[in-house]
Design a protein around this motif. Sequence first.
Motif, PDB file in Angstrom:
ATOM      1  N   ALA A 417      32.990  35.002  50.414  1.00 46.60           N
ATOM      2  CA  ALA A 417      32.483  33.643  50.304  1.00 46.60           C
ATOM      3  C   ALA A 417      32.930  32.901  48.992  1.00 46.60           C
ATOM      4  O   ALA A 417      33.101  31.788  48.997  1.00 46.60           O
ATOM      5  N   GLY A 418      32.605  33.692  47.907  1.00 46.96           N
ATOM      6  CA  GLY A 418      32.930  33.347  46.668  1.00 46.96           C
ATOM      7  C   GLY A 418      34.489  32.993  46.337  1.00 46.96           C
ATOM      8  O   GLY A 418      34.776  31.748  45.605  1.00 46.96           O
ATOM      9  N   GLU A 419      35.243  33.837  47.156  1.00 36.54           N
ATOM     10  CA  GLU A 419      36.779  33.795  46.789  1.00 36.54           C
ATOM     11  C   GLU A 419      37.267  32.412  47.563  1.00 36.54           C
ATOM     12  O   GLU A 419      37.907  31.560  47.032  1.00 36.54           O
ATOM     13  N   ARG A 420      36.711  32.114  48.655  1.00 36.63           N
ATOM     14  CA  ARG A 420      37.039  30.917  49.484  1.00 36.63           C
ATOM     15  C   ARG A 420      36.595  29.545  48.679  1.00 36.63           C
ATOM     16  O   ARG A 420      37.214  28.647  48.493  1.00 36.63           O
ATOM     17  N   ASP A 421      35.258  29.811  47.994  1.00 38.23           N
ATOM     18  CA  ASP A 421      34.848  28.585  47.388  1.00 38.23           C
ATOM     19  C   ASP A 421      35.663  28.338  46.062  1.00 38.23           C
ATOM     20  O   ASP A 421      36.084  27.239  45.831  1.00 38.23           O
ATOM     21  N   ARG A 422      36.225  29.414  45.529  1.00 37.87           N
ATOM     22  CA  ARG A 422      37.061  29.138  44.161  1.00 37.87           C
ATOM     23  C   ARG A 422      38.304  28.567  44.603  1.00 37.87           C
ATOM     24  O   ARG A 422      38.930  27.634  43.935  1.00 37.87           O
ATOM     25  N   VAL A 423      39.053  29.150  45.777  1.00 40.43           N
ATOM     26  CA  VAL A 423      40.441  28.632  45.909  1.00 40.43           C
ATOM     27  C   VAL A 423      40.583  27.344  46.551  1.00 40.43           C
ATOM     28  O   VAL A 423      40.857  26.349  45.810  1.00 40.43           O
ATOM     29  N   LEU A 424      39.469  26.929  47.334  1.00 37.30           N
ATOM     30  CA  LEU A 424      39.365  25.524  47.982  1.00 37.30           C
ATOM     31  C   LEU A 424      39.206  24.645  47.236  1.00 37.30           C
ATOM     32  O   LEU A 424      39.715  23.547  47.017  1.00 37.30           O
ATOM     33  N   ARG A 425      38.196  24.679  46.027  1.00 40.41           N
ATOM     34  CA  ARG A 425      37.732  24.138  45.134  1.00 40.41           C
ATOM     35  C   ARG A 425      38.671  23.540  44.164  1.00 40.41           C
ATOM     36  O   ARG A 425      38.642  22.393  43.509  1.00 40.41           O
ATOM     37  N   ALA A 426      39.500  24.409  43.806  1.00 39.73           N
ATOM     38  CA  ALA A 426      40.796  24.228  42.981  1.00 39.73           C
ATOM     39  C   ALA A 426      41.865  23.293  43.645  1.00 39.73           C
ATOM     40  O   ALA A 426      42.140  22.412  42.989  1.00 39.73           O
ATOM     41  N   LEU A 427      41.833  23.571  45.039  1.00 45.55           N
ATOM     42  CA  LEU A 427      42.907  22.522  45.718  1.00 45.55           C
ATOM     43  C   LEU A 427      42.296  21.157  45.890  1.00 45.55           C
ATOM     44  O   LEU A 427      43.020  20.075  45.788  1.00 45.55           O
TER      45      LEU A 427
END
Length: 799
Positions: A417-427
């Motif tokens: 869940a933390g990985e998804r937050d990092r990646v989508l937050r960047a986009l």
Amino acid sequence: MSTSRTTPRHPTSGEPDFPAWLVGLSDDTLVRLCELRADVASPPPASLGVLASRLRLPASTARAMGTLTWPDLLVLATTAALGADSGPVPIGAVSGRLGVDDDDPAFRAAVDTLRDLALFWGDPAHARIVPVTGAAVDAAPVEAPVPGEPVGAHLDTAWSGLSDRALGVLGAVARGRTPVGALGPAASETVRAAAGELADAGLASVTGTAGGEVVVPRAHALDRARHGARPSGSSLLDVPEWSAPGTSAPGTSASGPGSAGVPTGRRAAERNAAETADASGGVAALDLLHRCDALLAALSRHPAATLKAGGVGVRELRRVARAAGVDEPEVPLLLEVLAAAGLIAVGDTDVGETGFDSVWAPTEAADVWSSRDRARRWAELVLAWWSMPRAPWRVGSEIEGGGTVPALGDPVGPPAAGERDRVLRALCRLDPGAEPGDDLLPEVVRWFSPVWFARAGSRTCTQTVGEARRLGLVVGTTATSAARILVSVPPAAGPPSADELEPVLRAALPEPVSEVIVQADLTILAPGPLVPELAADFALLADVESAGAATTYRVTETSLRRALDSGRTAAGIRDLLARTSITPVPQSLDYLIEDVARRHGRLRAGAALSFLRCDDPSLVAQVLGSPVAESCALRSVAPTVLISQARPLDLVEALREHGYAPVVEDTSGAVVALTRPVARVRATSPGRTPRVPTRTATTGELRAAITAMRSADRVRSARGSSGDGYTGEAAIARLHEAAGSGTAVTVSVVDAQGRSTSRLVIPVSVAGGRIEGVEPDSAEAVTLPLHRVISVADVDPTR
């Protein structure tokens, strides 16, 4: 990695220390600090001194640095390189080293962020960092600019003179997780020569470390290798060109009649790009829902068996993929999302007369979900993916010690869940019109989350975006409005609700249609999603050949028989097609319908749980006229044979109650004895206790906590200081500081008998439950158990 530093300086006389500076901050500033660094405020500190100690703990500092963007981290590294861990550094010196003005927006934003996180402290004109922060910067994946490195035209000249092998080495190092390339014993002479060429050009340094030689690119060369040449006037802190939106779409000019109030230029281009991305995301969602329906149907017929160690193996995934008509690489993602949404679960179940033990099968919630509106179904799947702990893209990866990661098994690797937050937050931080492309996707994530990227790597970024594309949250490299809603909520606050997400998703979905195009090749084209009643009719009448914005159905003999089996008639099918098709129904389809309907139903099959046979037709007639015939639904199929809807034992007992003496026979005619079954409950393994998310303090609670801390400090001051020693968390933080700065402290410890002793120690490391250091006078190595430390005191510098 190490960052070049200036010679450490001793603190200026009379300069307030970090705890005193913290006390001087306003309550609003302290509340903001505790909101940004929530770990230091839970549980509430007893005093501002304890808060200062928590802020200087290595773990808390690492968490704070994990939230920094590349410009923030670069400003912090440059400040550390100027010696801010040993004295105040003018802000102008930091901006000068970075080649920007003090009032540069990107520079000021980075400085403000670092001050908000208390990674910078001191008066506004200067910057200081605590020793723990300096040690964390040394290990961070960043290299600060150094005086004299090629910049601007000099960088262009040096770059143009590089050989292909030197450019290749520089590019490989730049794309790595950290900007350091190892030149170990296995490095070829070609690589070593390329590293030497980079060093001669001033674009890198080649230094020796404990592990061998390494090549470290200079800051400007590293930036160019990652993002390409900078336009004139751009600095290392400006977002690269890949963040720029595309040109305005045709027809968005404000000139001309009827254009008043219409957004133009960049805003219009961003709006159009966002609408296009949302529409494409809606098409992906329709395909997702279709595949989930197919997977649920396949699991309803034949559930997925589990491995002994848990999870679903590769062979079973292949079988499920074939049964559902889904591409095999997509199955792990679909299964994980369905499981996270509670639509499938592991347990024991029956399919007809066949029992299955420990299998993954649909739950009752799946039937409710299937009947809901499309936007609601999509929202529930999106939220399930956003919060689920497992990463489907890791399925099939090798596990340390042997084997591969199964689907629906125990979570492997960092929290997904933390990985998804990092990646989508960047986009989501890019303009909607920006299209950096797949090649630059890792660099986008690195720019906005460099510390995390150094741990996760580029594969995590690309695979996470791949999953988001299948869920309709990312189109290309553009985040949709739904993705922006997900990241708009802080991770600690949990995901948004389905009610908040559903309206945005509904707007992205294409409007349902009620007309189709029947074609001569026996296909039916629906130019959009069909209205629910028509979708149910065509799901019976034809098979889905392709799904998306437009759905293609194919009519076959099998699909027509399926419709006739459900009670439809040939006339009803022809009427449905004539009523909904905007083109005439082809004659070939009419002939196929008539041919299938003519042959349909000539053979009749029915259900019978038992039969009754007798060589005496009169006895059979007597039974058929008795009350048993009605209660057991007896029916004559021959003069000597009756069939019944009752089970054999129920039929025998009913006949015996009315004076008959039947027996039960098997398939060979031998008499068998039947007994009543007894009820048994299949034991299932208890589910895991769900993890309760950590609750974050509200602004009001933080303000009350700071008021209590100030009150405690006033009481302590009124009572007088009991000494200059540090205890509890403050003692641990002071030990970490001393280890980072190499200063001596007095450590008081208590032995097993309760006797306390004090040792003068220069700590080297504080980890693993012990303190390792050196006694300054004798240079003797000292090891002290951390749990026996009762206080730590500073040493008089004149001693």
